[in-house]
Design an enzyme around this catalytic site. Structure first.
Site, PDB file in Angstrom:
ATOM      1  N   LYS A   1       0.864  -1.175   0.000  1.00  0.00           N
ATOM      2  CA  LYS A   1       0.000   0.000   0.000  1.00  0.00           C
ATOM      3  C   LYS A   1       0.904   1.229   0.000  1.00  0.00           C
ATOM      4  O   LYS A   1       1.965   1.231   0.638  1.00  0.00           O
ATOM      5  CB  LYS A   1      -0.886  -0.045   1.252  1.00  0.00           C
ATOM      6  CG  LYS A   1      -1.944   1.051   1.338  1.00  0.00           C
ATOM      7  CD  LYS A   1      -2.819   0.830   2.581  1.00  0.00           C
ATOM      8  CE  LYS A   1      -3.893   1.892   2.742  1.00  0.00           C
ATOM      9  NZ  LYS A   1      -4.741   1.637   3.924  1.00  0.00           N
TER      10      LYS A   1
ATOM     11  N   SER B   1      -9.589   1.665   3.035  1.00  0.00           N
ATOM     12  CA  SER B   1      -8.728   2.442   2.169  1.00  0.00           C
ATOM     13  C   SER B   1      -7.684   1.620   1.406  1.00  0.00           C
ATOM     14  O   SER B   1      -7.097   2.124   0.458  1.00  0.00           O
ATOM     15  CB  SER B   1      -7.998   3.505   2.989  1.00  0.00           C
ATOM     16  OG  SER B   1      -7.154   2.886   3.950  1.00  0.00           O
TER      17      SER B   1
ATOM     18  N   SER C   1      -9.656  -0.754   7.196  1.00  0.00           N
ATOM     19  CA  SER C   1      -9.111  -0.543   5.846  1.00  0.00           C
ATOM     20  C   SER C   1      -8.459  -1.755   5.195  1.00  0.00           C
ATOM     21  O   SER C   1      -8.171  -1.723   4.002  1.00  0.00           O
ATOM     22  CB  SER C   1      -8.100   0.613   5.867  1.00  0.00           C
ATOM     23  OG  SER C   1      -8.788   1.842   5.912  1.00  0.00           O
TER      24      SER C   1
END
Lengths: 475, 490
Positions: B79, B154, B178
């Protein structure tokens, strides 16, 4: 009539090798931005890790200032935007400082005054900004970011500028004694801001205060506070309102100048630092800190007066720094009269250090060798006068007193029969002086003693000479 | 071609037996990205050159490669809020455009040490603030299951990359759901470890007391393998926990007989999707049939979790994101004439709308005069929620719930109303507030979209949630559903 109320906020750099939350060096004076890493630069994603040595020194400082210390405390974030702060917050302590409710005793006009200490807390230092003289750029040096500090906040117990200076001197001595900090104001390892207000004598509530910054020596603190006290007093006499503001001390005019008013005050939005666990210390850790606190200046002064019979003045001069006090202690232990040791150190030793701009730590004559020199006076081997020149030779040659005395044949002549023979000769050669002595002119004996010294190249024991001359002349 | 979804152990065995090579796996990953990511948009950047260089650096001569670790030679995605030295890291924000970190996050270092190959940085909601990856400053990511749907967020990019078969695994971060919420939306496995289990050093902070890094994988076993590689105390993270790291694969036996499984009514809101409710109830039934004992429990305060979270997380974020001021790195507005203007213009222009909203909320919550009413009360609520779980875990070994109250929604469906968006995390947020570990495993479909089963564990008991998730996964064979779906899509 007004009385003055002063409180001091002092920042002291802790003498650690590395910064408080990363491994960068703390050395002073390195080229800008060379002692930095992603952690102290606040790179995205980094985390602080507490340097245990900083905690230890902070704890020692709090203990030496007689604070109650917290076994369980925490760090908080103090949020503000400024280019000196790469994270845009300072890791500090807000509502749970490591130490609270301490004090420092100072002596003012022979009286002990106790100045309360509100709190001692740990925090990190910020960077250093400098501004281009052309006004078109600002530069920031992050070497200082993350240097461990303690902030020491006093109670508003200080009543005069002189007391403020005495408080700072004592605070500095305590920090140095505990090896918490070198407290070099010129390097910024001790910084002081002062709050001062006036109020009519007898009034309980405090008057409006101003804060003075940018004072770079204890003398500046004293001068700044005196100026501010007079300024405020004059305003109050004119029935003017004191404005709560921050004022900058200006060295060139020895006055204070308004910097900003209280309306610019920040809301720092303190909250508990989530990146650091609570600071929980063991009893053992606290015991270790306590054990590392040496005899403090006040205790030493009292002991020097009591055990060595020194005057208060000598005791306070000799305890100004821990190495000096230890030098005296070691010398005094080895001689018969500690006051003689005090005289030598306060006079010859400190005088020499002052002219050569040196410190006692690097002084060429050890306490043991100085004690030997004093011992040679005390056992009558040399006179004080000869000792002064031996002292100089010791500094120049690095040789011991005994060797110099032997080499130069300086041993004092105390042998009565030898001196009596010389005295006879002097009396015969100076009938005029002898007549004067007989006629009661005491001064005349001095001239005869001088002749004796000339004959013996200064090695005659003056006391014995005096005695023999008197005997021979007056029978 | 090797299917990444068959699991890391199979890939490892293929590498060991020589039927494939790290180059082949890397090439396949790059091909898959080239083929699919034009549509899916899971990656912000593909660092194929760096990856190839690293492979060479590993002295992995393809003919004599012998993997030293289960992850040796396995490509993965990070990420974009995790730092890797020399590789641009933006948190999907304009304010960090062009930012090259000078150091590597502990998790990435550990994966490097294990021999895993970083292939690229995955898209996300800006600074991990969002639940759909639509808050990326660059572009939204699509749900590989059905591309008009959001992948969740996210960590939407990381999850989409795994779900689309571009990488065998990815790392995400989970502050309020997330990792788990997008894993549920895309039909893969997502694990949020216990707070402190995995070092946060190198994770660009959103809310420091809630953030945790965790694996996103095709299977529960893969999650255990990746967690094994990244877990453990770290000298660079004072909040990482000094607790023993057990063998996370040790309990993946399929046997959960006698385990106490708690079910709390508070996780089943009235407004929740009926399909989700049914799938989760069916999953509970499966666990029962496997020999677990189902116990009703109560978590009375978790309905306040979202309110507390949206004070605490923004408060921390307002401070954590203050360093993005244009002074040292990243974006700086060129329109400013003085320092204050530089700060405000840089931040106004550099941050997206949702990030600014949260910074404002957080700043407000911490301001003098409001601190007690907001921040402090939210902290008290957090304590109550933590106590709810402590109480519950004195009676049960794990707690199960839906991961989300509804399956993935359509792109653009919730962007106008932030509160509706926030509600999608109602089942995951309480777990972050309590610091507990939780895993999301696929448990069927609702409205044609995957549904996630959340299994919550005691502090530092990832072993048991992995055990339950693995037993469940082996029984229901969601992989078959996935295969059927991808055939249908073709």
């Amino acid at each position: 009539m007004y009385e003055t109320v002063i409180g001091l906020e002092v920042h002291v750099e802790l003498g650690t090798k590395t910064k408080i939350f990363c491994g960068c060096e703390t050395e002073f004076g390195a080229p800008p931005n060379t002692h930095v890493c992603p952690v102290c630069m606040g790179s995205p994603g980094v985390l602080p890790v507490l340097n245990e040595q900083a905690l230890r020194l902070g704890m020692k400082a709090a203990m030496a200032l007689h604070c109650e210390v917290r076994k369980d405390s925490k760090f908080d974030r103090k949020n503000y935007f400024y280019p000196d702060s790469p994270k845009a917050y300072q890791i500090s302590q807000y509502d749970e400082p490591i130490g609270e409710h301490g004090y420092i005793d100072i002596e003012v006009g022979g009286q002990v005054r106790r100045i309360g200490i509100t709190r001692v807390h740990l925090e990190e230092d910020a960077g250093k900004l400098s501004h281009s003289v052309f006004g078109d750029a600002s530069y920031v040096d992050f070497n200082r970011v993350g240097i461990p500090l303690i902030e020491i906040v006093s109670e508003p117990d200080i009543q005069t500028a002189e007391e403020a200076r005495l408080y700072l001197e004592e605070l500095k001595a305590i920090m140095q004694y505990c090896a918490v900090s070198e407290c070099k104001m010129e390097e910024g390892s001790l910084r002081c801001d002062a709050n001062i207000s006036l109020r009519p004598i007898g009034q309980k509530e405090l008057g409006t205060k101003t804060e003075i910054k940018n004072m770079n020596s204890f003398r500046h603190v004293e001068r700044g506070l005196l100026f501010e006290q007079e300024r405020q007093e004059a305003m109050l006499h004119r029935n003017e309102m004191i404005v709560q503001e921050t004022r900058r001390f200006d060295e060139s005019t020895m006055s204070t100048i308004s910097m900003r008013s209280k309306e610019d005050a920040h809301d720092y939005r303190y909250f508990a630092e989530p990146d650091l666990p609570r600071i929980v210390v063991s009893d053992r850790f606290l015991a270790e800190c306590l054990a590392e606190i040496p005899e403090l200046p006040a205790q030493k002064r009292a002991r020097f007066v009591q055990d060595y019979g020194l005057p208060d003045y000598d005791a306070s001069v000799l305890t100004a720094t821990r190495p000096l006090a230890e030098f005296f202690d070691e010398t005094a232990k080895r001689v018969k009269d500690p006051k003689v040791a005090s005289n030598w150190i306060m006079g010859d030793v400190l005088g020499y250090l002052k002219t050569t701009d040196a410190t006692i730590e690097t002084f060429a004559i050890s306490s043991m060798r100085l004690a030997e020199l004093i011992g040679l006076i005390e056992n009558g081997t040399i006179s004080t006068k000869i000792a002064k020149s031996v002292f100089k030779d010791m500094l120049e040659t690095g040789k011991d007193a005994k060797i110099l005395i032997e080499e130069q044949g300086l041993v004092q002549i105390s042998d009565e029969s030898a001196l009596r023979a010389i005295a006879q000769k002097v009396i015969e050669n100076n009938p005029k002086s002898v007549q004067d002595v007989v006629a009661g002119k005491d001064k005349a004996i001095g001239s005869l003693v001088g002749q004796m010294m000339k004959e013996t190249k200064g090695k005659a024991n003056p006391q014995v000479v005096n005695q023999i001359l008197k005997e021979l002349i007056t029978g | 071609m090797l299917d990444f979804s068959q699991g890391i152990r199979k890939l490892h065995e293929a590498l060991r037996s020589g039927t494939t090579t790290p180059e082949e796996l890397l090439n396949q990953s790059i091909e898959q990205i080239e083929q699919k990511d034009g549509e899916i948009k899971a990656f912000l950047r593909v660092n194929d050159v760096t990856a190839r260089d690293r492979l060479k650096g590993n002295a992995a001569a393809s003919n004599s490669f012998s993997p030293k670790h289960l992850l040796d030679g396995i490509p993965y995605a990070l990420k974009d809020n995790m730092c890797y030295e020399g590789i641009e890291t933006t948190c999907a924000s304009k304010i960090l455009e062009g930012y090259i970190p000078p150091y590597t996050a502990t998790v990435a270092q550990k994966l490097d040490d294990a021999g895993a190959i970083l292939i690229g940085k995955a898209n996300m909601d800006e600074f991990a603030m969002g639940s759909s990856t639509e808050n990326s400053s660059y572009f939204p990511t699509k749900n590989p299951w059905q591309q008009d749907h959001v992948p969740g967020g996210s960590s939407g990019g990381s999850v989409a990359a795994v779900a689309a078969g571009m990488v065998p695994f990815a790392l995400g971060s989970d502050t309020g759901g997330s990792i788990r919420q997008p894993a549920a939306f895309c039909g893969v496995v997502g694990l949020k470890p216990t707070y402190g289990r995995v070092s946060r050093y190198g994770l660009v902070a959103f809310a420091s007391s809630l953030d945790q890094i965790g694996p996103i994988t095709n299977s529960v076993e893969d999650a255990a393998i990746v967690l094994q590689a990244i877990a453990g105390a770290d000298v660079h993270d004072a909040t990482s926990a000094h607790v023993e790291v057990p063998d996370f694969t040790a309990k993946l036996t399929g046997d959960i007989r006698g385990l106490q499984v708690g079910v709390a009514p508070e996780f089943f809101a009235d407004a929740m999707d009926e399909g989700v409710r049914q799938r989760v109830q069916e999953a509970v039934q499966v666990l029962k049939e496997l020999g677990a004992e189902i116990k009703p429990i109560s978590l009375p305060h978790i309905s306040y979790a979202i309110a507390a979270y949206y004070l605490l997380a923004p408060a921390e974020a307002s401070s954590n994101l203050a360093r993005f001021d244009g002074v040292r790195y990243g974006y700086r507005s060129q329109n400013a004439q003085n320092l204050l203007a530089m700060y405000s213009k840089t931040r106004s222009e550099g941050f997206g709308k949702e990030v600014k909203r949260r910074i404002l909320i957080g700043t407000y919550a911490l301001s003098s005069g409001y601190y007690d009413a907001y921040y402090k009360r939210a902290q008290k609520m957090r304590t109550l929620i933590r106590q709810d779980f402590e109480q519950a875990f004195s009676q049960v070994d794990v707690i199960v719930s839906p991961t989300t109250p509804a399956p993935a929604f359509l792109l653009g469906e919730k962007t106008k109303d932030p509160v509706t968006m926030y509600m999608t995390d109602m089942c995951t947020i309480p777990i972050n507030l309590a610091g507990l570990p939780a895993i999301s495993v696929p448990c069927g479909l609702s409205q044609g979209m995957p549904v996630g089963l959340q299994i919550i564990g005691k502090m530092f008991d990832e072993q048991t949630i992995l055990q339950v998730a693995d037993a469940y996964e082996k029984t229901v064979d969601f992989a078959a559903v996935r295969t059927a779906h991808s055939k249908e899509a073709k």
